[in-house]
Every structure is written in C-alpha cells, then in structure tokens.
Design a protein around this motif. Sequence first.
Motif, PDB file in Angstrom:
ATOM      1  N   TYR A  34       0.831  -1.198   0.000  1.00  0.00           N
ATOM      2  CA  TYR A  34       0.000   0.000   0.000  1.00  0.00           C
ATOM      3  C   TYR A  34       0.871   1.256   0.000  1.00  0.00           C
ATOM      4  O   TYR A  34       0.613   2.205  -0.752  1.00  0.00           O
ATOM      5  N   GLN A  35       1.914   1.256   0.831  1.00  0.00           N
ATOM      6  CA  GLN A  35       2.798   2.414   0.919  1.00  0.00           C
ATOM      7  C   GLN A  35       3.528   2.644  -0.414  1.00  0.00           C
ATOM      8  O   GLN A  35       3.638   3.777  -0.874  1.00  0.00           O
TER       9      GLN A  35
ATOM     10  N   LYS B 162       2.500   1.692  -3.419  1.00  0.00           N
ATOM     11  CA  LYS B 162       1.511   2.137  -4.394  1.00  0.00           C
ATOM     12  C   LYS B 162       1.194   3.613  -4.194  1.00  0.00           C
ATOM     13  O   LYS B 162       1.104   4.386  -5.156  1.00  0.00           O
ATOM     14  N   HIS B 163       1.051   4.024  -2.960  1.00  0.00           N
ATOM     15  CA  HIS B 163       0.748   5.421  -2.651  1.00  0.00           C
ATOM     16  C   HIS B 163       1.907   6.337  -3.085  1.00  0.00           C
ATOM     17  O   HIS B 163       1.682   7.401  -3.672  1.00  0.00           O
TER      18      HIS B 163
END
Length: 124
Positions: free
Chosen positions: A21-22, A24-25
């Motif tokens: 997630y990190q 991708k962000h």
Amino acid sequence: MFRTTDIVLIAVMVSAAAFTYQTKHAAEDELRALRRLESQIRFEEETADLLRADWSLLTQPVRLQTLVTTYQAELNLQPIDARQIADPGAIPMPAVDLDDPAQTPPEGLASGGTDATTTGSTPQ
C-alpha cells in the motif's frame, strides 16, 4: 488455538500488505508530480511559441517602416548611405616601432615582433 508460526505468518502478511500500500501510494504521488511537471513544460513551450509569434509580428519590415515614418520627427532617423561604411584601410592603426627598446610592444607580441601565441599545431 493459534500456533506461533500462524501468528508470525499473519504478521508477515500484514507487513507485506502495508508495504504494498505504501509503495503504491508513493508511486501515485510521483505520477501526480510527473503529470504536473509535464503540464508546466507544455505551458512553457506554448508560451515560448506565443512569444516567438509576437516577435515575428513586431519585427515585420512593413510595421517597422510604418513606425519609422510615424515617428520620423521624434527619432530623427536617417537612411544609411553606402559611402558611410569605412574601408578597412582607412582605419588608423597605432604605430609601433619595434626597434625602439623603450617602447613596449602591443599585448600578444613577443619582444622580437613575432606572435607569442603557440598552438602546437604547426612548428614555428
């Protein structure tokens, strides 16, 4: 109930999901910054094109001739006569007497009157 390996595997899966997630962000933030820079570059290129077009309009000979005619009295401009251009032989050159030891030669000349510049391309 739960074994320690199950707890460790769950912790690893949660960590991997958080890392994904990190990442991708961060990638989306970089993509947004890239799009913003591309937009600014496009804007600057369009501005430069517009300025080039304005310059070509402002420097058109017909427009300049109209301005000269309009402001002739204020500017006091005169056409250039072909005889105003000087012949290179008519330009006075400073006389240097190289035999006189009191007079220093011009900059760039050696004391013997030869060019002191050495390039190494041809022997002197």
